[in-house]
Motif scaffolding. Sequence first.
Motif, PDB file in Angstrom:
ATOM      1  N   ALA A   1       0.836  -1.203   0.000  1.00  0.00           N
ATOM      2  CA  ALA A   1       0.000   0.000   0.000  1.00  0.00           C
ATOM      3  C   ALA A   1       0.873   1.257   0.000  1.00  0.00           C
ATOM      4  O   ALA A   1       0.596   2.218  -0.714  1.00  0.00           O
ATOM      5  CB  ALA A   1      -0.938  -0.009   1.200  1.00  0.00           C
ATOM      6  N   LYS A   2       1.943   1.245   0.792  1.00  0.00           N
ATOM      7  CA  LYS A   2       2.851   2.400   0.827  1.00  0.00           C
ATOM      8  C   LYS A   2       3.583   2.557  -0.496  1.00  0.00           C
ATOM      9  O   LYS A   2       3.754   3.676  -0.986  1.00  0.00           O
ATOM     10  CB  LYS A   2       3.857   2.245   1.972  1.00  0.00           C
ATOM     11  CG  LYS A   2       3.258   2.498   3.325  1.00  0.00           C
ATOM     12  CD  LYS A   2       4.300   2.365   4.410  1.00  0.00           C
ATOM     13  CE  LYS A   2       3.652   2.528   5.774  1.00  0.00           C
ATOM     14  NZ  LYS A   2       4.633   2.383   6.855  1.00  0.00           N
ATOM     15  N   LEU A   3       4.030   1.452  -1.067  1.00  0.00           N
ATOM     16  CA  LEU A   3       4.697   1.516  -2.366  1.00  0.00           C
ATOM     17  C   LEU A   3       3.760   2.060  -3.439  1.00  0.00           C
ATOM     18  O   LEU A   3       4.164   2.876  -4.274  1.00  0.00           O
ATOM     19  CB  LEU A   3       5.215   0.138  -2.771  1.00  0.00           C
ATOM     20  CG  LEU A   3       6.464  -0.354  -2.044  1.00  0.00           C
ATOM     21  CD1 LEU A   3       6.707  -1.825  -2.348  1.00  0.00           C
ATOM     22  CD2 LEU A   3       7.668   0.481  -2.434  1.00  0.00           C
ATOM     23  N   ALA A   4       2.517   1.615  -3.410  1.00  0.00           N
ATOM     24  CA  ALA A   4       1.537   2.098  -4.388  1.00  0.00           C
ATOM     25  C   ALA A   4       1.355   3.607  -4.264  1.00  0.00           C
ATOM     26  O   ALA A   4       1.353   4.320  -5.277  1.00  0.00           O
ATOM     27  CB  ALA A   4       0.201   1.382  -4.199  1.00  0.00           C
ATOM     28  N   MET A   5       1.221   4.110  -3.041  1.00  0.00           N
ATOM     29  CA  MET A   5       1.032   5.554  -2.853  1.00  0.00           C
ATOM     30  C   MET A   5       2.281   6.336  -3.223  1.00  0.00           C
ATOM     31  O   MET A   5       2.197   7.431  -3.775  1.00  0.00           O
ATOM     32  CB  MET A   5       0.616   5.860  -1.416  1.00  0.00           C
ATOM     33  CG  MET A   5      -0.868   5.698  -1.177  1.00  0.00           C
ATOM     34  SD  MET A   5      -1.895   6.841  -2.159  1.00  0.00           S
ATOM     35  CE  MET A   5      -2.391   5.823  -3.530  1.00  0.00           C
ATOM     36  N   THR A   6       3.453   5.769  -2.960  1.00  0.00           N
ATOM     37  CA  THR A   6       4.704   6.430  -3.349  1.00  0.00           C
ATOM     38  C   THR A   6       4.796   6.531  -4.864  1.00  0.00           C
ATOM     39  O   THR A   6       5.124   7.589  -5.416  1.00  0.00           O
ATOM     40  CB  THR A   6       5.919   5.661  -2.785  1.00  0.00           C
ATOM     41  OG1 THR A   6       5.814   5.636  -1.360  1.00  0.00           O
ATOM     42  CG2 THR A   6       7.227   6.317  -3.195  1.00  0.00           C
ATOM     43  N   LYS A   7       4.487   5.433  -5.547  1.00  0.00           N
ATOM     44  CA  LYS A   7       4.496   5.433  -7.009  1.00  0.00           C
ATOM     45  C   LYS A   7       3.456   6.411  -7.557  1.00  0.00           C
ATOM     46  O   LYS A   7       3.695   7.113  -8.537  1.00  0.00           O
ATOM     47  CB  LYS A   7       4.212   4.023  -7.554  1.00  0.00           C
ATOM     48  CG  LYS A   7       5.294   3.020  -7.254  1.00  0.00           C
ATOM     49  CD  LYS A   7       6.481   3.273  -8.149  1.00  0.00           C
ATOM     50  CE  LYS A   7       7.491   2.161  -8.094  1.00  0.00           C
ATOM     51  NZ  LYS A   7       8.600   2.413  -9.032  1.00  0.00           N
ATOM     52  N   PHE A   8       2.285   6.458  -6.914  1.00  0.00           N
ATOM     53  CA  PHE A   8       1.229   7.368  -7.332  1.00  0.00           C
ATOM     54  C   PHE A   8       1.696   8.820  -7.214  1.00  0.00           C
ATOM     55  O   PHE A   8       1.533   9.624  -8.141  1.00  0.00           O
ATOM     56  CB  PHE A   8      -0.030   7.134  -6.487  1.00  0.00           C
ATOM     57  CG  PHE A   8      -1.151   8.071  -6.801  1.00  0.00           C
ATOM     58  CD1 PHE A   8      -1.924   7.882  -7.932  1.00  0.00           C
ATOM     59  CD2 PHE A   8      -1.425   9.152  -5.983  1.00  0.00           C
ATOM     60  CE1 PHE A   8      -2.962   8.749  -8.237  1.00  0.00           C
ATOM     61  CE2 PHE A   8      -2.452  10.015  -6.275  1.00  0.00           C
ATOM     62  CZ  PHE A   8      -3.225   9.818  -7.408  1.00  0.00           C
TER      63      PHE A   8
END
Length: 120
Positions: free
Chosen positions: A33-40
């Motif tokens: 979830a954190k990786l997804a938001m960072t990529k976003f």
Amino acid sequence: MQAVQDLIAEKEEKISLDDVYHEPKGGETPLEAKLAMTKFKLALEYLKQNQKESALSELDDAFRYDPDNYLIRKQRWYIRHPEKFTPTIDLTWQQQQLEIERADELADCGPDGCKIPGTD
């Protein structure tokens, strides 16, 4: 609009919106979830610099980590199909696109994961 006016007039203490962008289904780990938001967030920075291909690459990565995140999905659509968002948002097209992509996602899953819709 009426719900917001009722909130301002103190007729309601709380309102909820029907357009939910992300309801975690519990499949992703906290790290994913954190990786997804960072990529976003990185994708948004690329968009500010008009680097659409880099933004799409980051959004595709974010989508891999969090495929149920509607906000990520919508940003991918916005870059690929800006005419569906301006001058007004085509909600019917979005619902149809979501149905098409969900069907494609189910059909294109294998041992290495699922194909990301809109990529070749």
